[in-house]
Design a protein around this motif. Sequence first.
Motif, PDB file in Angstrom:
ATOM      1  N   ASP A  65     -35.649 -38.334  28.556  1.00 33.43           N
ATOM      2  CA  ASP A  65     -35.833 -37.429  27.416  1.00 33.43           C
ATOM      3  C   ASP A  65     -34.812 -37.684  26.310  1.00 33.43           C
ATOM      4  O   ASP A  65     -35.015 -37.240  25.160  1.00 33.43           O
ATOM      5  N   LEU A  66     -33.736 -38.359  26.637  1.00 39.81           N
ATOM      6  CA  LEU A  66     -32.698 -38.641  25.637  1.00 39.81           C
ATOM      7  C   LEU A  66     -32.930 -39.961  24.905  1.00 39.81           C
ATOM      8  O   LEU A  66     -32.153 -40.302  24.005  1.00 39.81           O
ATOM      9  N   PRO A  81     -28.079 -37.650  20.983  1.00 39.94           N
ATOM     10  CA  PRO A  81     -28.344 -36.305  21.508  1.00 39.94           C
ATOM     11  C   PRO A  81     -27.258 -35.855  22.491  1.00 39.94           C
ATOM     12  O   PRO A  81     -26.711 -36.663  23.237  1.00 39.94           O
ATOM     13  N   LEU A  82     -26.948 -34.609  22.465  1.00 38.26           N
ATOM     14  CA  LEU A  82     -25.958 -33.937  23.320  1.00 38.26           C
ATOM     15  C   LEU A  82     -24.520 -34.182  22.895  1.00 38.26           C
ATOM     16  O   LEU A  82     -23.703 -33.267  22.863  1.00 38.26           O
ATOM     17  N   ILE A  83     -24.181 -35.411  22.560  1.00 38.26           N
ATOM     18  CA  ILE A  83     -22.762 -35.733  22.354  1.00 38.26           C
ATOM     19  C   ILE A  83     -22.386 -35.888  20.884  1.00 38.26           C
ATOM     20  O   ILE A  83     -21.204 -35.963  20.553  1.00 38.26           O
ATOM     21  N   GLY A  84     -23.376 -35.970  19.984  1.00 35.95           N
ATOM     22  CA  GLY A  84     -23.062 -36.054  18.562  1.00 35.95           C
ATOM     23  C   GLY A  84     -22.745 -37.464  18.090  1.00 35.95           C
ATOM     24  O   GLY A  84     -23.284 -38.451  18.595  1.00 35.95           O
ATOM     25  N   ILE A 100     -21.008 -43.923  25.461  1.00 40.65           N
ATOM     26  CA  ILE A 100     -22.097 -42.951  25.575  1.00 40.65           C
ATOM     27  C   ILE A 100     -22.262 -42.475  27.008  1.00 40.65           C
ATOM     28  O   ILE A 100     -22.429 -41.275  27.270  1.00 40.65           O
ATOM     29  N   VAL A 101     -22.208 -43.398  27.960  1.00 41.81           N
ATOM     30  CA  VAL A 101     -22.317 -43.015  29.375  1.00 41.81           C
ATOM     31  C   VAL A 101     -21.222 -42.018  29.739  1.00 41.81           C
ATOM     32  O   VAL A 101     -21.476 -40.968  30.352  1.00 41.81           O
ATOM     33  N   TYR A 107     -22.497 -33.733  30.663  1.00 40.05           N
ATOM     34  CA  TYR A 107     -23.675 -32.865  30.752  1.00 40.05           C
ATOM     35  C   TYR A 107     -24.624 -33.291  31.869  1.00 40.05           C
ATOM     36  O   TYR A 107     -25.319 -32.455  32.438  1.00 40.05           O
ATOM     37  N   HIS A 108     -24.679 -34.585  32.139  1.00 40.05           N
ATOM     38  CA  HIS A 108     -25.550 -35.122  33.198  1.00 40.05           C
ATOM     39  C   HIS A 108     -24.711 -36.072  34.050  1.00 40.05           C
ATOM     40  O   HIS A 108     -24.556 -37.248  33.713  1.00 40.05           O
TER      41      HIS A 108
END
Length: 223
Positions: A65-66, A81-84, A100-101, A107-108
């Motif tokens: 979904d990301l 997404p999520l991290i900006g 990114i990882v 969050y995941h």
Amino acid sequence: NCCRRRGLSRTRRLCTPVPVAAFVLALIGFMAALWPAGVGAQTDAPTYRLGPGDVLNMRVWQVPDLDRSLTVDENGRITVPLIGDVQAAGRTAPEIEAEIVERIQVYHRNVSRVSLELTAYNSKAFYVIGAVITPGRYAAWPMPDVWRAIREAGGVAADGDLSHVRVYRLRDGQQVLETYNLEALTAQEGVLALPELAPGETVEVPRRPVNPAGYVGSDGIYV
């Protein structure tokens, strides 16, 4: 004896006399010494560092979904997404993937792999204008030299003058004009040694001057 019996079968062995074998080995060693180092080896492509305008496809393997298409903005950042925002300009894809990882794992926790695929080299754009088949803006990696840039634009038009090809270089924010006689270099196979373009530079192929009879150059092409 080079042949021997085993029951009813007959096995034939090739026997190379020692002097011939020694000569072959010596010849191989001699040729290896003469062969230039690195001949036939593939050279590594230069490392690609992202810049504004580049477009990436991001795949988050454990959280599809990301997945997104991302564009490096004028400030050199991408928005994930999520991290900006993530700094991208001047960095390689693997460097950005690792960041990114690490940040998404907040969050995941199961996210262990992110892939970035470069789909547009917009920060490596150059321009080809004048007497070429398809003048315009192009982008490529590795950056082409002058001759390859002209080929990217479809090649020289019928009235193009390869003896005075102009290249508008960028040096410390200033534009510097260089001129190349590609006709002479082609005859001498000198096109192999042409310097590469840098992003934002322009190649111009001028048109041959029209003579009084209304023809272009010596090939008699009418305009």
